[in-house]
Scaffold this motif. Structure first.
Motif, PDB file in Angstrom:
ATOM      1  N   MET A 254       0.843  -1.192   0.000  1.00  0.00           N
ATOM      2  CA  MET A 254       0.000   0.000   0.000  1.00  0.00           C
ATOM      3  C   MET A 254       0.883   1.249   0.000  1.00  0.00           C
ATOM      4  N   ILE A 255       0.614   2.188  -0.882  1.00  0.00           N
ATOM      5  CA  ILE A 255       1.375   3.415  -0.985  1.00  0.00           C
ATOM      6  C   ILE A 255       0.567   4.549  -0.381  1.00  0.00           C
ATOM      7  N   LEU A 256       1.127   5.182   0.659  1.00  0.00           N
ATOM      8  CA  LEU A 256       0.454   6.282   1.327  1.00  0.00           C
ATOM      9  C   LEU A 256       0.969   7.599   0.776  1.00  0.00           C
ATOM     10  N   GLN A 257       0.149   8.595   0.749  1.00  0.00           N
ATOM     11  CA  GLN A 257       0.539   9.911   0.291  1.00  0.00           C
ATOM     12  C   GLN A 257       0.269  10.923   1.395  1.00  0.00           C
ATOM     13  N   ILE A 258       1.220  11.855   1.554  1.00  0.00           N
ATOM     14  CA  ILE A 258       1.039  12.939   2.514  1.00  0.00           C
ATOM     15  C   ILE A 258       0.822  14.215   1.728  1.00  0.00           C
ATOM     16  N   ASN A 259      -0.334  14.807   1.837  1.00  0.00           N
ATOM     17  CA  ASN A 259      -0.665  15.999   1.080  1.00  0.00           C
ATOM     18  C   ASN A 259      -0.954  17.171   2.009  1.00  0.00           C
ATOM     19  N   ASN A 260      -0.519  18.350   1.569  1.00  0.00           N
ATOM     20  CA  ASN A 260      -0.833  19.609   2.255  1.00  0.00           C
ATOM     21  C   ASN A 260      -0.365  19.648   3.704  1.00  0.00           C
ATOM     22  N   LEU A 261       0.710  18.928   4.012  1.00  0.00           N
ATOM     23  CA  LEU A 261       1.227  18.951   5.382  1.00  0.00           C
ATOM     24  C   LEU A 261       2.491  19.794   5.518  1.00  0.00           C
ATOM     25  N   ARG A 262       2.974  20.342   4.422  1.00  0.00           N
ATOM     26  CA  ARG A 262       4.243  21.059   4.455  1.00  0.00           C
ATOM     27  C   ARG A 262       4.259  22.204   5.468  1.00  0.00           C
ATOM     28  N   PRO A 263       3.235  23.066   5.520  1.00  0.00           N
ATOM     29  CA  PRO A 263       3.244  24.133   6.530  1.00  0.00           C
ATOM     30  C   PRO A 263       3.292  23.596   7.957  1.00  0.00           C
ATOM     31  N   LYS A 264       2.586  22.484   8.216  1.00  0.00           N
ATOM     32  CA  LYS A 264       2.575  21.900   9.560  1.00  0.00           C
ATOM     33  C   LYS A 264       3.943  21.300   9.901  1.00  0.00           C
ATOM     34  N   VAL A 265       4.570  20.656   8.918  1.00  0.00           N
ATOM     35  CA  VAL A 265       5.895  20.070   9.141  1.00  0.00           C
ATOM     36  C   VAL A 265       6.904  21.171   9.439  1.00  0.00           C
ATOM     37  N   ILE A 266       6.820  22.283   8.703  1.00  0.00           N
ATOM     38  CA  ILE A 266       7.709  23.422   8.945  1.00  0.00           C
ATOM     39  C   ILE A 266       7.531  23.943  10.363  1.00  0.00           C
ATOM     40  N   ALA A 267       6.274  24.060  10.786  1.00  0.00           N
ATOM     41  CA  ALA A 267       5.981  24.566  12.136  1.00  0.00           C
ATOM     42  C   ALA A 267       6.512  23.610  13.204  1.00  0.00           C
ATOM     43  N   VAL A 268       6.306  22.318  13.005  1.00  0.00           N
ATOM     44  CA  VAL A 268       6.770  21.321  13.980  1.00  0.00           C
ATOM     45  C   VAL A 268       8.295  21.345  14.089  1.00  0.00           C
ATOM     46  N   CYS A 269       8.962  21.503  12.965  1.00  0.00           N
ATOM     47  CA  CYS A 269      10.428  21.518  12.964  1.00  0.00           C
ATOM     48  C   CYS A 269      11.000  22.761  13.658  1.00  0.00           C
ATOM     49  N   LEU A 270      10.186  23.787  13.835  1.00  0.00           N
ATOM     50  CA  LEU A 270      10.637  25.003  14.521  1.00  0.00           C
ATOM     51  C   LEU A 270      10.379  24.954  16.030  1.00  0.00           C
ATOM     52  N   ILE A 271       9.645  23.935  16.480  1.00  0.00           N
ATOM     53  CA  ILE A 271       9.341  23.817  17.908  1.00  0.00           C
ATOM     54  C   ILE A 271      10.609  23.737  18.771  1.00  0.00           C
ATOM     55  N   PRO A 272      11.625  22.949  18.381  1.00  0.00           N
ATOM     56  CA  PRO A 272      12.844  22.914  19.210  1.00  0.00           C
ATOM     57  C   PRO A 272      13.481  24.292  19.408  1.00  0.00           C
ATOM     58  N   LEU A 273      13.443  25.128  18.365  1.00  0.00           N
ATOM     59  CA  LEU A 273      14.002  26.479  18.480  1.00  0.00           C
ATOM     60  C   LEU A 273      13.172  27.324  19.435  1.00  0.00           C
ATOM     61  N   LEU A 274      11.849  27.226  19.310  1.00  0.00           N
ATOM     62  CA  LEU A 274      10.959  27.971  20.208  1.00  0.00           C
ATOM     63  C   LEU A 274      11.169  27.532  21.651  1.00  0.00           C
ATOM     64  N   TRP A 275      11.279  26.243  21.856  1.00  0.00           N
ATOM     65  CA  TRP A 275      11.516  25.675  23.188  1.00  0.00           C
ATOM     66  C   TRP A 275      12.823  26.204  23.776  1.00  0.00           C
ATOM     67  N   LEU A 276      13.857  26.248  22.935  1.00  0.00           N
ATOM     68  CA  LEU A 276      15.161  26.758  23.370  1.00  0.00           C
ATOM     69  C   LEU A 276      15.079  28.235  23.743  1.00  0.00           C
ATOM     70  N   LEU A 277      14.383  29.015  22.945  1.00  0.00           N
ATOM     71  CA  LEU A 277      14.242  30.453  23.226  1.00  0.00           C
ATOM     72  C   LEU A 277      13.496  30.697  24.536  1.00  0.00           C
ATOM     73  N   ILE A 278      12.496  29.873  24.804  1.00  0.00           N
ATOM     74  CA  ILE A 278      11.756  29.994  26.067  1.00  0.00           C
ATOM     75  C   ILE A 278      12.675  29.683  27.243  1.00  0.00           C
ATOM     76  N   ASP A 279      13.490  28.630  27.112  1.00  0.00           N
ATOM     77  CA  ASP A 279      14.431  28.276  28.186  1.00  0.00           C
ATOM     78  C   ASP A 279      15.478  29.368  28.395  1.00  0.00           C
ATOM     79  N   ILE A 280      15.893  30.020  27.305  1.00  0.00           N
ATOM     80  CA  ILE A 280      16.835  31.140  27.432  1.00  0.00           C
ATOM     81  C   ILE A 280      16.178  32.305  28.169  1.00  0.00           C
TER      82      ILE A 280
END
Length: 227
Positions: free
Chosen positions: A1-27
């Protein structure tokens, strides 16, 4: 079975920025511990290495699960590895040494583990600069050769991590297992594909030889009939 991920790019970008946001909060709330500069270095380096491992994991996941949708996000994950790696380098240059190049050069000479980190970063930088479709088209076969260096970058980054830490090495050891597992998987796939191509080549040669023999048979029969 081949799965497709559509229209998730903005969400993936946001999720990938969470570590930076977390770090800034700790700073902001002074939660980096007794040695905040070291904690900043380690956390940025960690996330660069994590995204590098995620990038490497895309191909094995596709091969095992036949899931092609994730391939569209390989480039994005690789760019985030470069992004956090760049922040890691900037923290070293700006916060650790205040752009005093004399001190930086002495530190690099006296700390060989930095050479491995620099090697990993240069490779990731080159991969980021050549990640576009235009660069892929321009470079042709050389593009694949260059982007295979991501495995060297991962190994160099893990060794850089190992070498600079003293005491608890559990986390870099964990990353080393992941990196070598992914590299080993890739080697096995390469060996398997090579064997398949070799079998196809031999089969193709046999087919050509058989076709040539069959094409010669009517001429031989015709000559025999004449005699």
């Amino acid at each position: 079975m081949i799965l497709q991920i559509n229209n998730l790019r903005p969400k993936v970008i946001a999720v990938c920025l969470i570590p930076l946001l977390w770090l800034l909060i700790d700073i902001a709330f002074d939660n980096l511990g007794a040695n905040p500069v070291q904690a900043l270095h380690i956390r940025l380096g960690d996330w660069s290495l994590r995204f590098l491992c995620l990038t490497l994991a895309v191909t094995p996941i596709q091969i095992v699960t036949k899931w092609r949708g994730l391939a569209d996000y390989r480039q994005l994950l690789g760019l985030y590895a470069f992004f956090y790696g760049t922040l890691h380098v900037l923290a070293y240059l700006l916060i650790d040494h205040g752009l005093i190049w004399h001190m930086i050069s002495i530190d690099i000479i006296e700390s060989p583990y930095i050479w491995l980190g620099l090697l990993a970063y240069i490779i990731v930088l080159l991969l980021a600069l050549t990640s576009s479709k235009w660069a892929k088209k321009l470079m042709g076969k050389n593009w694949k050769r260059l982007h295979r260096l991501i495995y060297i970058a991962a190994i160099a980054a893990v060794m850089h991590y190992f070498w600079q830490l003293k005491g608890n090495l559990a986390e870099p050891f964990f990353y080393s297992i992941i990196a070598f597992f992914l590299l080993g998987f890739r080697i096995l796939v390469w060996v398997k594909n090579r064997q398949i191509n070799k079998i196809k080549t031999v089969s193709g040669q046999r087919t050509i030889t058989l076709a040539e023999e069959q094409s010669e048979m009517p001429e031989t029969v015709h000559n025999s009939t004449k005699h």
